[in-house]
Design a protein around this motif. Sequence first.
Motif, mmCIF file in Angstrom:
data_model
loop_
_atom_site.group_PDB
_atom_site.id
_atom_site.type_symbol
_atom_site.label_atom_id
_atom_site.label_comp_id
_atom_site.label_asym_id
_atom_site.label_seq_id
_atom_site.Cartn_x
_atom_site.Cartn_y
_atom_site.Cartn_z
ATOM 1 N N GLY A 50 0.760 -1.234 0.000
ATOM 2 C CA GLY A 50 0.000 0.000 0.000
ATOM 3 C C GLY A 50 0.790 1.281 0.000
ATOM 4 N N HIS A 51 2.122 1.193 -0.053
ATOM 5 C CA HIS A 51 2.931 2.405 0.034
ATOM 6 C C HIS A 51 3.934 2.562 -1.110
ATOM 7 C CE1 HIS A 51 1.530 3.713 3.997
ATOM 8 N NE2 HIS A 51 1.489 2.446 4.295
ATOM 9 N N SER A 52 3.984 1.628 -2.020
ATOM 10 C CA SER A 52 4.879 1.759 -3.169
ATOM 11 C C SER A 52 4.228 1.103 -4.383
ATOM 12 C CB SER A 52 6.241 1.102 -2.881
ATOM 13 O OG SER A 52 6.094 -0.284 -2.690
ATOM 14 N N ALA A 53 4.513 1.630 -5.555
ATOM 15 C CA ALA A 53 3.911 1.111 -6.781
ATOM 16 C C ALA A 53 4.515 -0.245 -7.130
ATOM 17 C CB ALA A 53 4.128 2.096 -7.922
ATOM 18 N N LEU A 54 3.661 -1.175 -7.488
ATOM 19 C CA LEU A 54 4.138 -2.506 -7.893
ATOM 20 C C LEU A 54 4.544 -2.496 -9.367
ATOM 21 C CD1 LEU A 54 1.535 -4.750 -6.073
ATOM 22 C CD2 LEU A 54 4.005 -4.851 -5.765
ATOM 23 N N PRO A 55 5.601 -3.237 -9.719
ATOM 24 C CA PRO A 55 6.102 -3.234 -11.102
ATOM 25 C C PRO A 55 5.426 -4.267 -11.997
ATOM 26 C CG PRO A 55 7.605 -4.458 -9.699
ATOM 27 C CD PRO A 55 6.495 -3.962 -8.802
ATOM 28 N N GLY A 56 4.115 -4.459 -11.884
ATOM 29 C CA GLY A 56 3.434 -5.451 -12.699
ATOM 30 C C GLY A 56 3.577 -6.844 -12.118
ATOM 31 N N THR A 57 3.312 -7.858 -12.938
ATOM 32 C CA THR A 57 3.377 -9.256 -12.505
ATOM 33 C C THR A 57 4.461 -9.986 -13.289
ATOM 34 O OG1 THR A 57 1.001 -9.250 -12.040
ATOM 35 C CG2 THR A 57 2.074 -11.399 -12.221
ATOM 36 N N GLY A 58 5.261 -10.794 -12.582
ATOM 37 C CA GLY A 58 6.289 -11.582 -13.240
ATOM 38 C C GLY A 58 7.676 -11.295 -12.701
ATOM 39 N N LYS A 59 8.672 -11.832 -13.399
ATOM 40 C CA LYS A 59 10.055 -11.660 -12.961
ATOM 41 C C LYS A 59 10.507 -10.208 -13.150
ATOM 42 C CE LYS A 59 11.464 -16.441 -13.829
ATOM 43 N NZ LYS A 59 12.413 -17.343 -14.536
ATOM 44 N N ILE A 60 11.271 -9.744 -12.169
ATOM 45 C CA ILE A 60 11.741 -8.366 -12.139
ATOM 46 C C ILE A 60 13.264 -8.374 -12.017
ATOM 47 C CG2 ILE A 60 11.550 -6.136 -10.965
ATOM 48 C CD1 ILE A 60 8.895 -7.101 -12.070
ATOM 49 N N ASP A 61 13.900 -7.390 -12.630
ATOM 50 C CA ASP A 61 15.346 -7.241 -12.497
ATOM 51 C C ASP A 61 15.682 -6.956 -11.038
ATOM 52 O OD1 ASP A 61 18.061 -6.725 -12.796
ATOM 53 O OD2 ASP A 61 17.728 -4.655 -13.436
ATOM 54 N N SER A 62 16.275 -7.923 -10.368
ATOM 55 C CA SER A 62 16.527 -7.786 -8.935
ATOM 56 C C SER A 62 17.605 -6.751 -8.640
ATOM 57 C CB SER A 62 16.904 -9.140 -8.326
ATOM 58 O OG SER A 62 18.003 -9.715 -8.986
ATOM 59 N N ARG A 63 18.510 -6.514 -9.580
ATOM 60 C CA ARG A 63 19.555 -5.507 -9.350
ATOM 61 C C ARG A 63 18.944 -4.109 -9.227
ATOM 62 N NH1 ARG A 63 24.388 -4.685 -6.991
ATOM 63 N NH2 ARG A 63 25.373 -2.828 -7.856
ATOM 64 N N SER A 64 18.007 -3.784 -10.109
ATOM 65 C CA SER A 64 17.371 -2.471 -10.030
ATOM 66 C C SER A 64 16.538 -2.346 -8.759
ATOM 67 C CB SER A 64 16.506 -2.215 -11.267
ATOM 68 O OG SER A 64 15.445 -3.156 -11.343
ATOM 69 N N LEU A 65 15.896 -3.440 -8.352
ATOM 70 C CA LEU A 65 15.146 -3.424 -7.094
ATOM 71 C C LEU A 65 16.079 -3.225 -5.902
ATOM 72 C CD1 LEU A 65 12.461 -6.272 -7.304
ATOM 73 C CD2 LEU A 65 12.050 -3.816 -7.150
ATOM 74 N N LEU A 66 17.227 -3.883 -5.929
ATOM 75 C CA LEU A 66 18.198 -3.747 -4.843
ATOM 76 C C LEU A 66 18.671 -2.296 -4.724
ATOM 77 C CD1 LEU A 66 20.127 -4.894 -2.695
ATOM 78 C CD2 LEU A 66 21.687 -5.529 -4.545
ATOM 79 N N ILE A 67 18.950 -1.669 -5.853
ATOM 80 C CA ILE A 67 19.378 -0.274 -5.831
ATOM 81 C C ILE A 67 18.279 0.621 -5.271
ATOM 82 C CG2 ILE A 67 20.011 1.693 -7.292
ATOM 83 C CD1 ILE A 67 21.473 -0.338 -9.111
ATOM 84 N N ASP A 68 17.029 0.409 -5.736
ATOM 85 C CA ASP A 68 15.911 1.194 -5.221
ATOM 86 C C ASP A 68 15.702 0.957 -3.728
ATOM 87 O OD1 ASP A 68 15.465 2.226 -7.722
ATOM 88 O OD2 ASP A 68 13.750 0.940 -8.184
ATOM 89 N N GLN A 69 15.884 -0.287 -3.307
ATOM 90 C CA GLN A 69 15.673 -0.640 -1.903
ATOM 91 C C GLN A 69 16.596 0.158 -0.983
ATOM 92 O OE1 GLN A 69 13.245 -2.923 -1.430
ATOM 93 N NE2 GLN A 69 13.327 -3.032 0.788
ATOM 94 N N LEU A 70 17.819 0.404 -1.450
ATOM 95 C CA LEU A 70 18.826 1.056 -0.609
ATOM 96 C C LEU A 70 18.964 2.558 -0.847
ATOM 97 C CD1 LEU A 70 21.592 -1.677 -0.669
ATOM 98 C CD2 LEU A 70 20.279 -0.921 1.311
ATOM 99 N N THR A 71 18.469 3.059 -1.954
ATOM 100 C CA THR A 71 18.682 4.471 -2.265
ATOM 101 C C THR A 71 17.411 5.308 -2.230
ATOM 102 O OG1 THR A 71 18.444 4.115 -4.668
ATOM 103 C CG2 THR A 71 20.655 3.878 -3.722
ATOM 104 N N SER A 72 16.255 4.676 -2.189
ATOM 105 C CA SER A 72 15.004 5.435 -2.188
ATOM 106 C C SER A 72 14.868 6.235 -0.901
ATOM 107 C CB SER A 72 13.813 4.483 -2.330
ATOM 108 O OG SER A 72 12.596 5.187 -2.145
ATOM 109 N N SER A 73 14.461 7.497 -1.041
ATOM 110 C CA SER A 73 14.230 8.325 0.139
ATOM 111 C C SER A 73 12.791 8.222 0.625
ATOM 112 C CB SER A 73 14.580 9.791 -0.158
ATOM 113 O OG SER A 73 13.819 10.264 -1.257
ATOM 114 N N GLY A 74 11.981 7.408 -0.066
ATOM 115 C CA GLY A 74 10.606 7.154 0.355
ATOM 116 C C GLY A 74 10.447 5.719 0.800
#
Length: 302
Positions: A125-149
């Motif tokens: 409920g607090h972040s937009a989902l990237p659709g359904t299916g496999k996702i590039d985990s590297r980009s998710l990892l970067i967002d996980q650690l650098t997002s200010s939200g």
Amino acid sequence: MIPEITVIVLTYNQEQTIARAIDSVLAQSCVPSYEILIGDDASSDSTREICLDFAARYPDIIRLMPSAPRKGVVKNYFQCLEAARGRFITDCAGDDYWSHPHKLQLEYEALTANPDVSIAFGGYGHSALPGTGKIDSRSLLIDQLTSSGYPPVFLSASMYRRDDALKLMHDNRDLVRNHAFGCEDLPLICALLNAGVAYSIGTDTVHYTTDNISITRQPDPAVQARRVAIDLRMHLTLARAYNIEDRLLIQFCRKTLRYIAAKARRAPRCQRKTLRAIFDEVRAETPRGSMTLPTILHRFLP
């Protein structure tokens, strides 16, 4: 019968919400068998009595970890993980609840159908989902650690393999099970994202409660500042361990430094020296460009 899935429920002094959390797990419509493993961290209210009642009513599903002195969230979580019997692990915090009746089924199917997937996740409920299916985990990892939200992956909205997590914990204990971080979820999520492919189930599954006292709503400004300083150090440590460039962390660092400085500005005069020291210590560890020191000191710090 050994369950396929273990749902870890961590709780501490949550007598008002723990029943709701457990009921939301029991309401799951799920083909594979599951257990609920409750880790009560020495609650001083009636939380443990409520959990004991649930365990008595559902003895084939619910286990309550033995009573013990206060452990802290990191030790509590990983002791539950080690005691889990399921091949797959997910969790529900004692003050949250699951909002999707098929959470377990959808995440279980994603993992069993895709051996290369290390973590399957839904939304909270607090972040937009990237659709359904496999996702590039590297980009998710970067967002996980650098997002200010809010970060894209939330542990209670995810599922992973127990053996994968235990191996990551044993091989990288300082990164995954570090008590100094004071946090169990972000280090584990990052390790799982770094280890394999991520899979989005494309729907929200958890109601994440934000109205209780949290890191940023502690009544003591010095406590707030110390906690966000620890959080910043954790982000920097993990980002550098996973080879994320410092420049990508600048916005996150700026937000944290501004937060500490603003707390110092509003704090009683007797606390300002302490807060200034916290600011100076943390700023020395941040990447170049995170903050222009004279400007921030002039605007916020005494």
